[in-house]
Design a protein around this motif. Sequence first.
Motif, PDB file in Angstrom:
ATOM      1  N   GLU A 392       0.795  -1.222  -0.003  1.00  0.00           N
ATOM      2  CA  GLU A 392      -0.131   0.070   0.044  1.00  0.00           C
ATOM      3  C   GLU A 392       0.920   1.093  -0.098  1.00  0.00           C
ATOM      4  N   GLU A 393       1.975   1.161   0.833  1.00  0.00           N
ATOM      5  CA  GLU A 393       2.902   2.358   0.800  1.00  0.00           C
ATOM      6  C   GLU A 393       3.554   2.683  -0.356  1.00  0.00           C
ATOM      7  N   VAL A 394       3.874   1.607  -1.183  1.00  0.00           N
ATOM      8  CA  VAL A 394       4.532   1.525  -2.356  1.00  0.00           C
ATOM      9  C   VAL A 394       3.633   2.163  -3.670  1.00  0.00           C
ATOM     10  N   ARG A 395       2.312   1.651  -3.333  1.00  0.00           N
ATOM     11  CA  ARG A 395       1.310   2.249  -4.318  1.00  0.00           C
ATOM     12  C   ARG A 395       1.067   3.897  -4.332  1.00  0.00           C
ATOM     13  N   TRP A 401       6.273   2.050  -9.709  1.00  0.00           N
ATOM     14  CA  TRP A 401       7.108   0.750  -9.400  1.00  0.00           C
ATOM     15  C   TRP A 401       6.405  -0.463  -9.110  1.00  0.00           C
ATOM     16  N   ILE A 402       7.009  -1.681  -9.225  1.00  0.00           N
ATOM     17  CA  ILE A 402       6.458  -2.974  -8.956  1.00  0.00           C
ATOM     18  C   ILE A 402       7.224  -3.341  -7.832  1.00  0.00           C
ATOM     19  N   ASN A 422      -4.253 -10.163  -7.052  1.00  0.00           N
ATOM     20  CA  ASN A 422      -5.477  -9.608  -7.419  1.00  0.00           C
ATOM     21  C   ASN A 422      -5.689  -8.517  -7.128  1.00  0.00           C
ATOM     22  N   LEU A 423      -5.402  -8.269  -5.532  1.00  0.00           N
ATOM     23  CA  LEU A 423      -6.021  -7.292  -5.005  1.00  0.00           C
ATOM     24  C   LEU A 423      -4.866  -6.138  -5.171  1.00  0.00           C
ATOM     25  N   TYR A 424      -3.536  -6.249  -5.266  1.00  0.00           N
ATOM     26  CA  TYR A 424      -2.462  -5.269  -5.522  1.00  0.00           C
ATOM     27  C   TYR A 424      -1.769  -5.486  -7.085  1.00  0.00           C
ATOM     28  N   LYS A 425      -2.176  -4.500  -7.948  1.00  0.00           N
ATOM     29  CA  LYS A 425      -1.626  -4.882  -9.394  1.00  0.00           C
ATOM     30  C   LYS A 425      -0.341  -4.309  -9.190  1.00  0.00           C
ATOM     31  N   PRO A 471       9.170   0.935   6.637  1.00  0.00           N
ATOM     32  CA  PRO A 471       8.238   1.838   6.459  1.00  0.00           C
ATOM     33  C   PRO A 471       8.891   2.857   5.415  1.00  0.00           C
ATOM     34  N   ILE A 472       8.040   3.290   4.268  1.00  0.00           N
ATOM     35  CA  ILE A 472       8.819   4.283   3.431  1.00  0.00           C
ATOM     36  C   ILE A 472       8.250   5.803   3.853  1.00  0.00           C
ATOM     37  N   PHE A 473       9.217   6.424   4.244  1.00  0.00           N
ATOM     38  CA  PHE A 473       8.817   7.525   4.565  1.00  0.00           C
ATOM     39  C   PHE A 473       9.178   8.742   3.621  1.00  0.00           C
ATOM     40  N   ASP A 474       8.632   9.814   3.467  1.00  0.00           N
ATOM     41  CA  ASP A 474       8.679  10.882   2.534  1.00  0.00           C
ATOM     42  C   ASP A 474      10.030  11.091   2.287  1.00  0.00           C
TER      43      ASP A 474
END
Length: 614
Positions: A392-395, A401-402, A422-425, A471-474
Amino acid sequence: MSIRWKRSTDLLKTSPVREEFQYEIPNLDYCHNHNTSDILIFVVSKSINYNMRDAIRRTWGNMAYVKGVKQFSTLNISLIFLIDIDETNMKNVKLEQNLFGDIVQVILPQHYTLATLRDMSILDWTIRYCSQVKFTFKTDDDVFINIFLLAKFVQTLLFTYNNRTMQNLTSLNCENSIGNNNKLKSYPQTLYGFLIKDAVAIHSTTDPISESARYIVTEDEYPCDRYPSYLSGFGYLISATARYAILCTFYRDKSPLPLSDVYVTGILPEYLRIQRQSFNFDISYRENDNCEDFFKKKTSRPYAFLFYINNIFLTWCSKDTVCETSIFCKKKKPKLFDNYLLLENTVDTLCSERATRRGYHQNIIGVSAYISLIDSVELINSIWKYLLIYLEEVRLKYPKWIVRVYYHNINVSLADIKNIENLYKNVDFCDVQNIPVLGNIVNYMPGKIQRFLPLADKFVDYYMSRDIDSPIFDREVSAVNEWIASDKMFHIMRDHPQHDTAILGGLWGIKKFESNRQIIYEMIKYLLSIDLVPCYNRKGDQQFLEKYIWPLIRTNSLQHDSFLCRRFPTAEPFPTRKNSSLHFIGCKRPCIHDTHGPCPIVCRPKTHRNWTFC
């Protein structure tokens, strides 16, 4: 002792007095899967001794070293661990078996009085599940074996007894392996090891401290003053017919002696008239210095075993020295990968069909997902929760990015994986046991390095290595954007005082442009080397990066560093400040425990010297 028959053949007139052994982990197909027909090495190990087993797997127990010697290339030799029951460690043992597949767990609790039963379970398991193997070798996890001497010794035996006459071992049974009923005369009925003669049977002692209670036997248990000749338990070799005869006798003995070495290799063979022969090797009981230096010593006879080697495993048996030592790879450089055409001509990604359908010019974030014995139970239980949060953070923060998840040995079904895809493309799952082009990479590529595979994938333009529990921070996104806009090929981030290595395993990235092809080929030849990569298991991914990747990119990298700019003078400050000392790039979720002090002023941006947390 309850054996009272005058002749060993009288034994066959009696019925067994005990049931067969039961196994928590039977590992039924081990010998079939490993083509074990010449020698099976059983290492007796306590459940808690994972570090010892890990050291054995990396050193003398790695049969790839034996197979690498031309002389032993046709010798079918395998190693397996016998582990007891420890209720407090059951889950870890099962995880270890899932990872390595080399464990038999017998249902016997940990206690020295059960040593005879434990050793007999080795013979029982071998006869039930590995009956074709010609020799069984028993040793303990605190013994270092000179595996090449053992291989040579067994090879000589096979030649002496004519290997062709030793094929159909499935015809062995109690009736045709004992005494005069032994109709298989071409088979050696012998035990080999370190012979101990005229040992005194200790019936009592006035000094229980110096004479351990485990060595005291009553006269009812053993009435004689001395034991028959027996073999040291540090390591002994037993032939197929001998193991049948000994086990058949044991099953009819109501009171086996608890001293396993004496009973298994002395009393029973004496009763059965089975020969015991000595290895023509030396053994050291107290060696604690450097293992490499020890084996280089000039002696009249070569050393076969070292005993009491805990310190050796901790010092000499480290990753680099194991792979580079002349004991195991004498004057041999690791073979590097050079089949670049294999990668260039493929029509598949190094991931999956789903990943291939995305086409060329992919931006990939590589992560590893596997259950390791060094992971905490909390992390194992949270691996999928963290993955979904990360996706979700990457999205949201890396929409172009994949995420490629290189997975192995995880408690999730293929249906669950399909549901997540299926839930996350923005995710592709890559089964490391079935990677297109490369096949099964589990046996040689450590889990933390598997996520680096996109480095060798021609479908990938940009690649970043990350950890799903970070986690992915700004702040990270700003640093990555600055790197993408720069002319630098490589990206490195260090955001904590303990990030004191050239390249952190989960905080680097690379642009895979045509102009960088030659450098990338140099990286690939190390990454896909089946000789080299196994040396860097567990947390060795950063050692691998520092030793083989860092020299190639150090002058063509953008390094964002908030603490170690003096050590890495070409590093630059992060473009944005840190919100909290807890929220550094690479922190472990939930990022509430690890903190740090102010960053050095010299590492702060010149226009923002007031940034305490830079």
